[in-house]
Design a protein around this motif. Structure first.
Motif, PDB file in Angstrom:
ATOM      1  N   VAL A  66       3.172   6.680 -10.327  1.00 44.95           N
ATOM      2  CA  VAL A  66       3.859   5.862  -9.503  1.00 44.95           C
ATOM      3  C   VAL A  66       3.860   6.216  -8.187  1.00 44.95           C
ATOM      4  O   VAL A  66       3.547   5.682  -7.087  1.00 44.95           O
ATOM      5  CB  VAL A  66       5.226   5.618 -10.070  1.00 44.95           C
ATOM      6  N   SER A  67       4.066   7.570  -8.127  1.00 45.54           N
ATOM      7  CA  SER A  67       4.214   8.224  -6.620  1.00 45.54           C
ATOM      8  C   SER A  67       2.729   7.992  -5.923  1.00 45.54           C
ATOM      9  O   SER A  67       2.773   7.755  -4.821  1.00 45.54           O
ATOM     10  CB  SER A  67       4.645   9.718  -6.788  1.00 45.54           C
ATOM     11  N   THR A  68       1.798   8.390  -6.619  1.00 47.03           N
ATOM     12  CA  THR A  68       0.458   8.291  -5.819  1.00 47.03           C
ATOM     13  C   THR A  68      -0.195   6.879  -5.741  1.00 47.03           C
ATOM     14  O   THR A  68      -0.773   6.614  -4.868  1.00 47.03           O
ATOM     15  CB  THR A  68      -0.636   9.395  -6.750  1.00 47.03           C
ATOM     16  N   VAL A  69      -0.017   6.163  -6.736  1.00 46.10           N
ATOM     17  CA  VAL A  69      -0.859   4.843  -6.665  1.00 46.10           C
ATOM     18  C   VAL A  69       0.139   4.114  -5.834  1.00 46.10           C
ATOM     19  O   VAL A  69      -0.678   3.059  -5.126  1.00 46.10           O
ATOM     20  CB  VAL A  69      -0.655   4.193  -8.212  1.00 46.10           C
ATOM     21  N   VAL A  70       1.389   3.749  -5.778  1.00 47.99           N
ATOM     22  CA  VAL A  70       2.103   2.951  -4.885  1.00 47.99           C
ATOM     23  C   VAL A  70       1.943   3.684  -3.435  1.00 47.99           C
ATOM     24  O   VAL A  70       1.702   2.672  -2.536  1.00 47.99           O
ATOM     25  CB  VAL A  70       3.421   3.152  -5.106  1.00 47.99           C
ATOM     26  N   SER A  71       1.848   4.951  -3.205  1.00 45.30           N
ATOM     27  CA  SER A  71       1.590   5.374  -1.976  1.00 45.30           C
ATOM     28  C   SER A  71       0.143   5.160  -1.567  1.00 45.30           C
ATOM     29  O   SER A  71       0.106   4.761  -0.382  1.00 45.30           O
ATOM     30  CB  SER A  71       1.782   6.796  -1.902  1.00 45.30           C
ATOM     31  N   TYR A  72      -0.907   5.050  -2.311  1.00 45.78           N
ATOM     32  CA  TYR A  72      -2.299   4.674  -1.833  1.00 45.78           C
ATOM     33  C   TYR A  72      -2.261   3.416  -1.513  1.00 45.78           C
ATOM     34  O   TYR A  72      -2.880   3.104  -0.740  1.00 45.78           O
ATOM     35  CB  TYR A  72      -2.942   5.275  -2.932  1.00 45.78           C
ATOM     36  N   ALA A 106       1.619  11.526   2.015  1.00 45.11           N
ATOM     37  CA  ALA A 106       2.268  12.606   1.445  1.00 45.11           C
ATOM     38  C   ALA A 106       3.720  12.554   1.549  1.00 45.11           C
ATOM     39  O   ALA A 106       4.401  12.595   0.699  1.00 45.11           O
ATOM     40  CB  ALA A 106       1.854  13.916   2.161  1.00 45.11           C
ATOM     41  N   ALA A 107       4.285  11.671   2.767  1.00 42.99           N
ATOM     42  CA  ALA A 107       5.740  11.339   2.938  1.00 42.99           C
ATOM     43  C   ALA A 107       6.001  10.532   2.032  1.00 42.99           C
ATOM     44  O   ALA A 107       7.264  10.444   1.107  1.00 42.99           O
ATOM     45  CB  ALA A 107       6.114  10.992   4.005  1.00 42.99           C
ATOM     46  N   LEU A 108       5.307   9.204   1.674  1.00 38.71           N
ATOM     47  CA  LEU A 108       5.672   8.170   0.840  1.00 38.71           C
ATOM     48  C   LEU A 108       5.573   8.767  -0.549  1.00 38.71           C
ATOM     49  O   LEU A 108       6.335   8.567  -1.477  1.00 38.71           O
ATOM     50  CB  LEU A 108       4.405   7.155   0.816  1.00 38.71           C
ATOM     51  N   ALA A 109       4.432   9.521  -0.926  1.00 35.44           N
ATOM     52  CA  ALA A 109       4.489   9.966  -2.191  1.00 35.44           C
ATOM     53  C   ALA A 109       5.570  11.098  -2.850  1.00 35.44           C
ATOM     54  O   ALA A 109       5.953  10.895  -3.623  1.00 35.44           O
ATOM     55  CB  ALA A 109       2.978  11.086  -2.345  1.00 35.44           C
ATOM     56  N   PHE A 110       5.785  11.677  -1.896  1.00 37.74           N
ATOM     57  CA  PHE A 110       7.274  12.413  -1.935  1.00 37.74           C
ATOM     58  C   PHE A 110       8.405  11.700  -2.219  1.00 37.74           C
ATOM     59  O   PHE A 110       9.168  12.039  -3.119  1.00 37.74           O
ATOM     60  CB  PHE A 110       7.411  13.455  -0.679  1.00 37.74           C
ATOM     61  N   ALA A 111       8.532  10.836  -1.386  1.00 34.19           N
ATOM     62  CA  ALA A 111       9.756   9.896  -1.489  1.00 34.19           C
ATOM     63  C   ALA A 111      10.031   9.151  -2.624  1.00 34.19           C
ATOM     64  O   ALA A 111      10.727   8.988  -3.534  1.00 34.19           O
ATOM     65  CB  ALA A 111       9.937   9.000  -0.403  1.00 34.19           C
ATOM     66  N   VAL A 112       8.711   8.481  -3.114  1.00 35.85           N
ATOM     67  CA  VAL A 112       8.418   7.420  -4.511  1.00 35.85           C
ATOM     68  C   VAL A 112       8.673   8.429  -5.630  1.00 35.85           C
ATOM     69  O   VAL A 112       9.345   8.486  -6.436  1.00 35.85           O
ATOM     70  CB  VAL A 112       7.151   6.967  -4.533  1.00 35.85           C
TER      71      VAL A 112
END
Length: 310
Positions: free
Chosen positions: A71-77, A32-38
């Motif tokens: 981008v936010s979801t794929v990169v974070s996953y 969740a933190a990664l997705a928010f930041a990206v």
């Protein structure tokens, strides 16, 4: 069950790592933190390009929204799976697109067409004409590709999968379904009933699709096809959103039948059709004995199995 649970905490992990990095809660929070930041960074880039301004074209708005979500979801996953969990991302293998992805896309089209067919038979759905000039691409990108990929990674790839590893399949079904239904409560024309319907008909169905197939492409294909078929083809609002489709249509009758302004997803017909499919998938899971027990129950069973007999 070993094929269902794809991540196990490394044996050499220290106590603080088990809680702050590898635990189910920690991995969900990290994602969740990664997705928010990206997502925040991509949002800034799209705004700098002017693709989120009032003067931007509908296609630019769609591409901007799609970029933020994908981008936010794929990169974070990718980071979650390959860096934190340190495993192959089998649930998003490209080899599964022509098989599970395509089959689920066709299934999603047939599933929603069944709902529309029943509404037509019951006198609720009416075709008024054909709109040959509909601008379908923005809706396909946002409601189809964006929602299909982004929402499935979040809800099934992260929430359902990780909760299932810790608390078992039943808890994962309930938690992910409630989350999915609740995420639609702020949509236009949403009600408590529409959110409950989404939780049951889509939240449980898509979670069971992932549980049985263990691939996100099946969930993505079904989700994308459902939205595209509903809005772009049959001209029905998608979760309270746009209703401009290839077919000019209207729905009459009580909201419990037609779905009202929210769309056919809030119809009892959609609820019954999707629940029927979910029951079939549940029967398959029970026959396979693939239902995952909570981690504490598995540990107790393992300790009994390891106890030497006299």
């Amino acid at each position: 069950m070993s094929q269902t649970i794809v991540f196990h905490t490394p044996a050499q992990a220290r106590a603080w790592q088990r809680w702050l990095i590898y635990s189910p809660v920690a991995r969900i929070v990290i994602f969740a933190a990664l997705a928010f930041a990206v997502g925040f960074a991509v949002h800034g880039a799209m705004a700098a390009l002017g693709w989120m301004s009032k003067t931007a074209t509908p296609l630019q708005h769609a591409v901007a929204g799609l970029s933020i979500e994908l981008v936010s979801t794929v990169v974070s996953y990718i980071v979650l799976v390959m860096v934190i969990e340190r495993r192959r991302m089998r649930e998003l293998s490209w080899r599964q697109v022509p098989t599970y992805g395509l089959a689920a896309f066709v299934g999603g089209f047939l599933l929603f067409s069944t709902v529309v067919g029943l509404l037509w038979v019951l006198g609720s759905y009416h075709v008024l004409g054909i709109n040959n000039h509909v601008n379908w691409l923005p809706e396909v990108l946002i409601a189809g590709v964006g929602a299909g990929v982004g929402e499935e990674i979040i809800t099934r790839g992260v929430l359902f999968r990780i909760v299932e590893e810790g608390m078992g399949t039943w808890w994962a079904l309930g938690i992910s379904a409630v989350f999915f239904g609740g995420a639609h409560i702020f949509n236009p024309a949403a009600t408590l009933w529409s959110s409950l319907a989404i939780a049951i008909e889509a939240g449980i169905l898509l979670a069971m699709v992932f549980h049985v197939t263990r691939t996100l492409w099946a969930c993505i294909g079904l989700h994308a096809a459902w939205n595209i078929t509903q809005g772009t083809i049959y001209g029905i609002p998608v979760s309270g959103g746009s209703e401009k489709g290839w077919l000019l249509s209207s729905r009459t009758g009580p909201d419990w039948l037609s779905g009202g302004a929210f769309g056919a997803e809030a119809s009892v017909i959609a609820l019954l059709v999707c629940t029927s499919v979910s029951v079939v998938l549940l029967m398959i899971a029970l026959r396979r004995n693939s239902i995952v027990r909570p981690s504490w129950s598995r540990r107790v069973s393992a300790s009994y199995a390891a106890t030497p007999t006299a």
